[in-house]
Design a protein around this motif. Structure first.
Motif, short mmCIF file in Angstrom:
data_model
loop_
_atom_site.label_atom_id
_atom_site.label_comp_id
_atom_site.label_asym_id
_atom_site.label_seq_id
_atom_site.Cartn_x
_atom_site.Cartn_y
_atom_site.Cartn_z
N LYS A 145 -5.74 -37.53 0.73
CA LYS A 145 -6.04 -38.62 1.92
C LYS A 145 -7.16 -39.26 1.61
CE LYS A 145 -4.40 -36.29 6.18
NZ LYS A 145 -4.92 -35.86 7.52
N ASP A 146 -8.43 -39.41 2.28
CA ASP A 146 -9.47 -40.44 1.81
C ASP A 146 -10.51 -39.93 0.86
OD1 ASP A 146 -8.48 -43.22 2.72
OD2 ASP A 146 -8.58 -42.13 4.86
N SER A 205 10.16 -44.32 -9.88
CA SER A 205 9.31 -45.04 -9.19
C SER A 205 10.03 -45.79 -8.20
CB SER A 205 8.65 -45.94 -10.19
OG SER A 205 9.51 -46.75 -10.83
N THR A 206 11.29 -46.34 -8.06
CA THR A 206 11.80 -46.91 -7.47
C THR A 206 12.19 -45.95 -5.93
OG1 THR A 206 12.81 -48.17 -8.98
CG2 THR A 206 13.71 -48.66 -6.73
N LEU A 207 12.53 -44.96 -6.13
CA LEU A 207 12.86 -44.06 -5.20
C LEU A 207 11.41 -43.48 -4.59
CD1 LEU A 207 15.70 -42.01 -6.71
CD2 LEU A 207 15.76 -43.24 -4.85
N ILE A 208 10.44 -43.39 -4.94
CA ILE A 208 9.13 -43.28 -4.45
C ILE A 208 8.84 -44.49 -3.55
CG2 ILE A 208 6.49 -42.82 -4.87
CD1 ILE A 208 8.04 -40.23 -5.33
N ALA A 209 9.20 -45.65 -4.09
CA ALA A 209 8.57 -46.69 -3.46
C ALA A 209 9.61 -47.06 -2.21
CB ALA A 209 9.14 -47.91 -4.29
N ALA A 210 10.89 -46.33 -2.44
CA ALA A 210 11.74 -46.73 -1.03
C ALA A 210 11.34 -45.46 -0.02
CB ALA A 210 13.25 -46.28 -1.52
N ARG A 211 10.70 -44.32 -0.55
CA ARG A 211 10.47 -43.21 0.46
C ARG A 211 8.96 -43.98 1.14
NH1 ARG A 211 10.18 -40.42 4.14
NH2 ARG A 211 9.82 -38.21 4.32
N THR A 212 8.40 -44.62 0.18
CA THR A 212 7.12 -45.19 0.88
C THR A 212 7.24 -46.19 1.83
OG1 THR A 212 5.90 -45.03 -1.16
CG2 THR A 212 4.91 -46.55 0.50
N THR A 236 5.12 -61.30 -4.22
CA THR A 236 4.82 -60.09 -5.28
C THR A 236 4.33 -58.91 -4.50
OG1 THR A 236 2.69 -61.19 -5.74
CG2 THR A 236 4.53 -61.74 -7.01
N LEU A 237 4.78 -57.75 -4.63
CA LEU A 237 4.41 -56.67 -4.08
C LEU A 237 4.15 -55.37 -5.26
CD1 LEU A 237 7.27 -56.28 -1.35
CD2 LEU A 237 4.66 -57.05 -0.88
N ALA A 238 3.06 -54.85 -5.01
CA ALA A 238 2.77 -53.55 -5.85
C ALA A 238 1.78 -52.83 -5.18
CB ALA A 238 2.15 -54.18 -7.26
N LYS A 239 0.79 -52.29 -5.98
CA LYS A 239 -0.22 -51.36 -5.44
C LYS A 239 0.40 -50.36 -4.37
CE LYS A 239 -4.00 -54.24 -6.03
NZ LYS A 239 -4.96 -53.43 -7.31
N SER A 240 0.28 -50.52 -3.22
CA SER A 240 0.74 -49.32 -2.34
C SER A 240 2.14 -49.20 -2.35
CB SER A 240 0.28 -49.61 -0.81
OG SER A 240 -1.23 -49.44 -0.80
N LEU A 241 2.84 -50.22 -2.79
CA LEU A 241 4.35 -49.91 -2.95
C LEU A 241 4.81 -48.62 -3.70
CD1 LEU A 241 7.18 -51.28 -2.60
CD2 LEU A 241 6.94 -52.18 -4.68
N GLY A 242 3.91 -48.28 -4.30
CA GLY A 242 4.08 -46.95 -5.02
C GLY A 242 3.56 -45.82 -4.38
N THR A 296 -3.68 -47.29 -1.98
CA THR A 296 -3.55 -45.90 -1.20
C THR A 296 -3.54 -45.98 0.18
OG1 THR A 296 -5.58 -45.26 -1.33
CG2 THR A 296 -4.38 -44.60 -3.09
N VAL A 297 -2.55 -46.99 0.78
CA VAL A 297 -2.71 -47.31 2.20
C VAL A 297 -2.35 -45.88 3.01
CG1 VAL A 297 -0.33 -48.20 2.40
CG2 VAL A 297 -1.98 -48.86 4.12
N LEU A 298 -1.52 -45.10 2.24
CA LEU A 298 -1.13 -43.78 2.96
C LEU A 298 -2.07 -42.65 2.36
CD1 LEU A 298 2.70 -44.20 2.80
CD2 LEU A 298 1.33 -44.42 4.87
N GLY A 299 -3.03 -42.90 1.74
CA GLY A 299 -3.98 -41.85 1.19
C GLY A 299 -3.66 -41.31 -0.22
#
Length: 526
Positions: A35-36, A384-391, A344-350, A60-63
């Motif tokens: 988490k944080d 990485s793409t499937l992790i991004a989709a789950r995010t 452009t998107l990145a960082k918390s996308l993963g 880490t918007v989701l921690g």
């Protein structure tokens, strides 16, 4: 704290940075995260919990290690999902692009479709946008040159039939004598256009911009310390004080370029000038992160869009740090109506697990050939793409509950920080931000009675020195923004609790008290 002496011999991995971290009390090795909270072991081996407000610079918007994402990552690895299956079909990438397009339509309305190009980092996503915009500009210049070549052939035919070239001021700008033979005038048009069309492109960006530190993206970053050593390697960027009403229009006019053309008008062949696309794109962050967390207002955004539309200048919206729900909506730009031709998107996308990035390009501007001239070994891989989709699924779940939580937690943090600003007006200059992207700016401390603080302020290291104190004395992990080191950034996850916010308040109050009182013993490393 421990400097983590797990090896012998010289430090070879960025040794200068390691020494700087040690001098500021930030040389901590974190071995676990949730988490944080980040955890390290002190000299006795005791595990110490640190409240992380840096959040991977917004990643880490989701921690840290969100359980659903960790479980999904394990499942993918257990399934043997391939990472290296380049130049094959990737349906999961299309699924993610469709989901993000649906979010675009929800937040901006019917804006058409955006094609997606995948990457590994925010700086690479920016470079993709820049490269595509330049490919589009070059193609437009080529089309314009071909059209002018056709007009020149028509002019030659007209001249053969007795037409003449009137002498006027346009010939002066062409630097050809008014009495020059017609064929010489046409040859001069061709030579001048070849030289002008080969001119390097120019980008426009607001003052304070930060878009990465790669060869291309660093030239779009306003901080001269990052940019100028490499300025000869990439296209030039003109930085504009866009909050001034006429600044952008004036910058565009100053960079304006033209080509010469010819037009047959009865028995006359006239030399005319046409606009040459010299400016490649205008790029901006809806919230300028590294400039000290500075959101753009709707009035400025509307003016930017109006001015850019008037000259068909594409807009690149950099949502690398502000996007993915951190500000209370998936796209921070949607809150002020900033519609881009590129995102452009990145960082918390993963999701804090994978390195994932993507660039969205409005289909009306999209060049199919870009897919053949740009590629990336690790981009668009299944993991990485499937992790991004789950995010994205987690962000969108329960009607976007994460967005609402980001807005609510951000408001709670802002209220607390504004209270401290009111309590310590001689120390805190400003508090600003949107959602969970917040900055606290300190007043100039170069005249502080605390010699250590005055020295760090003069050296541009104030924020790092204050961060070292907060880590050492209060187990709070905070860092300044890269180009405004007198501003501490707070970018925790949406799961930060009231109790943790209270911890932040207590630590900051102690820091502000020490700064106000010039208490060097409290702040300086022991």
């Amino acid at each position: 704290m421990t400097t983590n002496p797990e090896h012998s011999g010289s430090d070879l991995a960025e040794p200068y940075l390691g020494g700087l971290l040690a001098s500021l009390g930030l040389n901590v090795h974190y071995h676990r995260a949730r988490k944080d909270t980040l955890y390290y072991r002190d000299e006795t081996g005791r595990e110490v919990a640190v409240l992380d407000l840096v959040g991977g610079y917004g990643s880490t918007v989701l921690g840290h290690n969100h359980p659903a994402l960790v479980a999904h990552a394990r499942q993918l690895l257990d399934q043997g999902v391939p990472v290296h299956a380049q130049f094959s079909r990737h349906p999961y990438a299309n699924d993610l692009a469709q989901r993000v397009n649906a979010i675009l339509r929800r937040e901006f309305g019917d804006v058409g479709e955006y094609s997606a190009i995948f990457a590994n980092s925010g700086a690479e996503a920016v470079e993709i946008a820049v490269k595509h915009a330049e490919l589009d500009r070059v193609a437009k210049v080529a089309d314009l040159m071909a059209e002018i070549d056709g007009n020149i052939e028509k002019a030659r035919a007209a001249l053969a039939g007795g037409a003449r070239v009137p002498a006027d001021e346009t010939l002066d700008r062409l630097t050809v004598a008014r009495a020059a033979p017609p064929d010489a005038v046409l040859d001069a048009v061709t030579r001048a256009n070849a030289e002008r069309a080969a001119a390097a492109p120019v980008f426009l960006a607001p003052e304070g911009s930060f878009h990465g530190k790669l060869v291309g993206s660093v030239q779009l970053t306003h901080n001269a310390g990052f940019r100028t050593p490499f300025q000869s390697l990439a296209a030039r960027c003109r930085f504009v004080p866009v909050r001034e009403p006429d600044a952008l229009a004036e910058a565009i006019d100053a960079e304006r370029g033209t080509l010469f053309d010819v037009a047959v008008d009865g028995d006359a062949v006239r030399v005319v000038e046409r606009d040459l696309p010299v400016i490649c794109a205008f790029i901006l962050e809806p919230v300028q992160g590294e400039a000290g967390i500075r959101p753009f207002d709707r009035e400025t955004v509307e003016r930017v869009q109006r001015v850019c539309a008037a000259v068909d200048l594409p807009i690149i919206v950099d949502e690398v740090q502000s996007g993915m729900g951190r500000t209370g909506t998936f796209f921070a730009s949607s809150q002020v109506g900033l519609l881009g031709d590129y995102y452009t998107l990145a960082k918390s996308l993963g999701g804090g697990i994978a390195k994932a990035a993507m660039t969205l390009v409005r289909k009306s501007r999209y060049r199919d050939e870009f897919e053949l001239v740009h590629s990336s070994t690790f981009a668009k891989d299944a993991f990485s793409t499937l992790i991004a989709a789950r995010t994205v699924d987690l962000l969108e779940a329960d009607g976007g509950a994460v967005y609402a939580l980001a807005a609510e937690r951000g408001a709670r943090l802002l209220a607390m920080l504004n209270g401290l600003r009111d309590e310590f007006p001689t120390v805190v200059a400003d508090v600003r931000g949107v959602g969970l992207m917040i900055g606290m700016e300190f007043r100039d401390q170069s005249g502080s009675a605390a010699g250590f603080i005055a020295e760090q302020a003069r050296d541009g290291l104030l924020g790092y020195a204050l961060s070292g104190y907060l880590l050492r004395a209060h187990a709070l992990r905070v860092l300044p923004t890269a180009s405004a080191t007198d501003t501490l950034r707070l970018e925790p996850s949406v799961f930060i609790t009231d109790g943790e916010i209270d911890r932040v308040e207590a630590g900051l109050r102690a820091l502000l008290t020490a700064l106000r009182d010039g208490d060097e013993a409290a702040i300086a490393p022991g």
